[in-house]
Design a protein around this motif. Structure first.
Motif, PDB file in Angstrom:
ATOM      1  N   LEU A 174       0.808  -1.298  -0.070  1.00 31.82           N
ATOM      2  CA  LEU A 174      -0.051  -0.113  -0.052  1.00 31.82           C
ATOM      3  C   LEU A 174       0.791   1.307   0.049  1.00 31.82           C
ATOM      4  CD1 LEU A 174      -2.559   1.462   0.420  1.00 31.82           C
ATOM      5  CD2 LEU A 174      -2.489   1.338   2.858  1.00 31.82           C
ATOM      6  N   GLU A 175       1.738   1.454   0.938  1.00 30.60           N
ATOM      7  CA  GLU A 175       2.548   2.706   1.032  1.00 30.60           C
ATOM      8  C   GLU A 175       3.406   2.971  -0.138  1.00 30.60           C
ATOM      9  OE1 GLU A 175       4.627   4.675   4.874  1.00 30.60           O
ATOM     10  OE2 GLU A 175       5.448   2.631   4.380  1.00 30.60           O
ATOM     11  N   ALA A 176       3.761   1.835  -0.838  1.00 29.32           N
ATOM     12  CA  ALA A 176       4.832   2.042  -2.053  1.00 29.32           C
ATOM     13  C   ALA A 176       3.696   2.598  -3.260  1.00 29.32           C
ATOM     14  CB  ALA A 176       5.270   0.759  -2.479  1.00 29.32           C
ATOM     15  N   ARG A 177       2.661   2.136  -3.085  1.00 24.64           N
ATOM     16  CA  ARG A 177       1.667   2.802  -4.091  1.00 24.64           C
ATOM     17  C   ARG A 177       1.235   4.053  -4.043  1.00 24.64           C
ATOM     18  NH1 ARG A 177      -0.172  -2.574  -3.318  1.00 24.64           N
ATOM     19  NH2 ARG A 177      -1.986  -1.988  -2.268  1.00 24.64           N
ATOM     20  N   CYS A 178       0.978   4.412  -2.669  1.00 27.65           N
ATOM     21  CA  CYS A 178       0.953   5.832  -2.505  1.00 27.65           C
ATOM     22  C   CYS A 178       1.875   6.777  -2.821  1.00 27.65           C
ATOM     23  CB  CYS A 178       0.503   6.085  -0.797  1.00 27.65           C
ATOM     24  SG  CYS A 178      -0.748   5.133  -0.072  1.00 27.65           S
ATOM     25  N   HIS A 179       3.216   6.284  -2.420  1.00 29.81           N
ATOM     26  CA  HIS A 179       4.208   6.874  -2.954  1.00 29.81           C
ATOM     27  C   HIS A 179       4.348   7.203  -4.453  1.00 29.81           C
ATOM     28  CE1 HIS A 179       6.305   7.947   1.112  1.00 29.81           C
ATOM     29  NE2 HIS A 179       5.382   6.847   1.407  1.00 29.81           N
ATOM     30  N   ALA A 180       4.110   6.042  -5.274  1.00 27.51           N
ATOM     31  CA  ALA A 180       4.295   6.268  -6.739  1.00 27.51           C
ATOM     32  C   ALA A 180       3.417   7.202  -7.243  1.00 27.51           C
ATOM     33  CB  ALA A 180       4.094   4.738  -7.250  1.00 27.51           C
ATOM     34  N   MET A 238      -6.413   6.397  -6.396  1.00 31.11           N
ATOM     35  CA  MET A 238      -5.913   5.286  -5.947  1.00 31.11           C
ATOM     36  C   MET A 238      -7.262   4.308  -5.976  1.00 31.11           C
ATOM     37  SD  MET A 238      -3.101   5.718  -3.325  1.00 31.11           S
ATOM     38  CE  MET A 238      -2.483   3.666  -3.187  1.00 31.11           C
ATOM     39  N   SER A 239      -7.362   3.074  -5.888  1.00 32.00           N
ATOM     40  CA  SER A 239      -8.524   2.191  -5.823  1.00 32.00           C
ATOM     41  C   SER A 239      -9.119   2.323  -4.499  1.00 32.00           C
ATOM     42  CB  SER A 239      -8.287   0.806  -5.697  1.00 32.00           C
ATOM     43  OG  SER A 239      -7.623   0.277  -4.432  1.00 32.00           O
ATOM     44  N   ALA A 240     -10.468   2.185  -4.482  1.00 34.71           N
ATOM     45  CA  ALA A 240     -11.582   2.317  -3.160  1.00 34.71           C
ATOM     46  C   ALA A 240     -10.824   1.492  -2.285  1.00 34.71           C
ATOM     47  CB  ALA A 240     -12.860   2.205  -3.499  1.00 34.71           C
ATOM     48  N   ASP A 241     -10.356   0.218  -2.490  1.00 35.96           N
ATOM     49  CA  ASP A 241      -9.899  -0.597  -1.541  1.00 35.96           C
ATOM     50  C   ASP A 241      -8.715  -0.085  -0.649  1.00 35.96           C
ATOM     51  OD1 ASP A 241     -11.695  -2.517  -2.001  1.00 35.96           O
ATOM     52  OD2 ASP A 241     -10.469  -3.720  -3.225  1.00 35.96           O
ATOM     53  N   ASP A 242      -7.515   0.346  -1.465  1.00 37.93           N
ATOM     54  CA  ASP A 242      -6.533   0.982  -0.968  1.00 37.93           C
ATOM     55  C   ASP A 242      -6.942   2.026  -0.192  1.00 37.93           C
ATOM     56  OD1 ASP A 242      -4.677  -0.782  -1.911  1.00 37.93           O
ATOM     57  OD2 ASP A 242      -3.941   0.532  -3.466  1.00 37.93           O
ATOM     58  N   LEU A 243      -7.852   3.117  -0.499  1.00 35.36           N
ATOM     59  CA  LEU A 243      -7.932   4.112   0.385  1.00 35.36           C
ATOM     60  C   LEU A 243      -8.896   3.710   1.632  1.00 35.36           C
ATOM     61  CD1 LEU A 243      -9.426   6.598  -2.507  1.00 35.36           C
ATOM     62  CD2 LEU A 243      -7.072   6.782  -1.326  1.00 35.36           C
ATOM     63  N   ALA A 244      -9.720   2.695   1.465  1.00 30.62           N
ATOM     64  CA  ALA A 244     -10.365   2.227   2.663  1.00 30.62           C
ATOM     65  C   ALA A 244      -9.105   1.781   3.761  1.00 30.62           C
ATOM     66  CB  ALA A 244     -10.995   1.265   2.395  1.00 30.62           C
ATOM     67  N   THR A 245      -8.154   1.011   3.190  1.00 24.58           N
ATOM     68  CA  THR A 245      -7.136   0.351   4.118  1.00 24.58           C
ATOM     69  C   THR A 245      -6.468   1.709   4.627  1.00 24.58           C
ATOM     70  OG1 THR A 245      -6.905  -1.470   2.574  1.00 24.58           O
ATOM     71  CG2 THR A 245      -4.766  -0.936   4.177  1.00 24.58           C
ATOM     72  N   LEU A 246      -6.306   2.567   4.039  1.00 29.96           N
ATOM     73  CA  LEU A 246      -5.275   3.797   4.634  1.00 29.96           C
ATOM     74  C   LEU A 246      -6.181   4.368   5.397  1.00 29.96           C
ATOM     75  CD1 LEU A 246      -2.802   5.518   4.143  1.00 29.96           C
ATOM     76  CD2 LEU A 246      -3.713   6.629   2.450  1.00 29.96           C
ATOM     77  N   ASP A 247      -7.298   4.538   5.194  1.00 28.33           N
ATOM     78  CA  ASP A 247      -8.293   5.408   6.126  1.00 28.33           C
ATOM     79  C   ASP A 247      -8.401   4.470   7.420  1.00 28.33           C
ATOM     80  OD1 ASP A 247      -8.898   7.455   4.515  1.00 28.33           O
ATOM     81  OD2 ASP A 247     -10.830   6.496   3.984  1.00 28.33           O
ATOM     82  N   THR A 248      -8.291   3.110   7.447  1.00 27.03           N
ATOM     83  CA  THR A 248      -8.440   2.372   8.817  1.00 27.03           C
ATOM     84  C   THR A 248      -7.127   2.649   9.381  1.00 27.03           C
ATOM     85  OG1 THR A 248     -10.035   0.535   7.882  1.00 27.03           O
ATOM     86  CG2 THR A 248      -8.542   0.186   9.693  1.00 27.03           C
TER      87      THR A 248
END
Length: 278
Positions: A174-180, A238-248
């Motif tokens: 997740l974090e690597a995708r955010c930074h990319a 980013m995907s909704a799933d990734d954003l939900a993970t980040l929000d958690t």
């Protein structure tokens, strides 16, 4: 991570308040790195330690206070667009017993600069990349420095990273995708800008930060504030799933949230350019 981000907000909105908290947490958690940078500058300054310092986009004063601790006979002028940041910096100066050594000036660095006395050292940490015309700003800096004076430019190579590749839920990485997403197309080599403005580059040095436990108590809050700042720039990217993970991770108060996790690290690199006015 300076407050020039907020150049369109004259009042202390939620953005300024959150940024001030993030800058203070950054200073607290990464204090050893800041001390290393100023120790190196002390060596470079040699037998002419700076007496007059200018901090561009000073935020809450991390650079200002680190330099004033290192150079005990120096005084500093801090320039920032945010009244909230400068008020906060003034409070910190009084708390540290440095109020008589700091002059805070509200300034939009992209507009007309205030009249300034000649200075010995200019500090620009994570501020130049927010300027509309950094080459113009560097021309102003050149004019403000005495011959032989130093300009110190500090920029983050990437946002701090805190998380393991697999956080235990959601898709790994997740974090690597955010930074990319956030760093796509970004280039921060300030050497050519400095040369164009007439400076002689004395040194360019990366400072790699890789903190492991035991951490300062505020590390979880630093991770939360940093990831919230990242999150504010990711909607629709980013995907909704990734954003939900980040929000958690940033909002959850359970064991999976960053405030409670025991597997955080702090990893980042900041590059420092030191340039001299001939």
């Amino acid at each position: 991570m300076k407050s020039q981000h907020h150049q369109h907000h004259s009042a202390a909105g939620a953005g300024d308040i959150a940024m001030a908290e993030l800058l203070d947490l950054d200073a607290e958690v990464l204090h050893a790195y800041v001390s290393d940078v100023t120790a190196w500058l002390e060596e470079l300054a040699g037998d002419r330690p700076p007496r007059r310092i200018l901090d561009l986009g000073s935020g809450t004063g991390t650079g200002t206070f680190a330099l004033l601790r290192r150079f005990e006979r120096a005084e500093a002028t801090t320039l920032d667009i945010s009244p909230h940041m400068l008020h906060h910096l003034g409070d910190r100066a009084r708390g540290l017993g440095m109020a008589d050594r700091v002059r805070a000036v509200q300034t939009d660095l992209d507009a007309a600069w205030p009249d300034l006395d000649t200075v010995d050292l200019v500090w620009a940490a994570s501020s130049l990349h927010h300027m509309a015309d950094p080459d113009h700003v560097l021309t102003e800096v050149f004019a403000a420095l005495r011959p032989g004076g130093l300009l110190v430019v500090v920029e983050m190579d990437f946002f701090p990273r805190f998380l393991p590749d697999d956080v235990g839920f959601g898709r790994p990485g997740l974090e690597a995708r955010c930074h990319a997403v956030l760093t796509a197309g970004r280039s921060d080599d300030w050497g050519p800008h400095l040369s164009r403005a007439g400076f002689t580059i004395e040194a360019e040095r990366p400072f790699a930060i890789d903190l492991r436990p035991p951490f300062p108590a505020s590390t979880g809050r630093y991770a939360q504030a940093s990831l919230r700042r990242i999150r504010s720039n990711l909607d629709g990217r980013m995907s909704a799933d990734d954003l939900a993970t980040l929000d958690t991770l940033i909002n959850g108060d359970g064991p999976e949230g960053v405030l409670r996790r025991d597997d955080l690290t702090v990893r980042t690199t900041r590059t420092v350019w030191v340039a001299r006015r001939p």
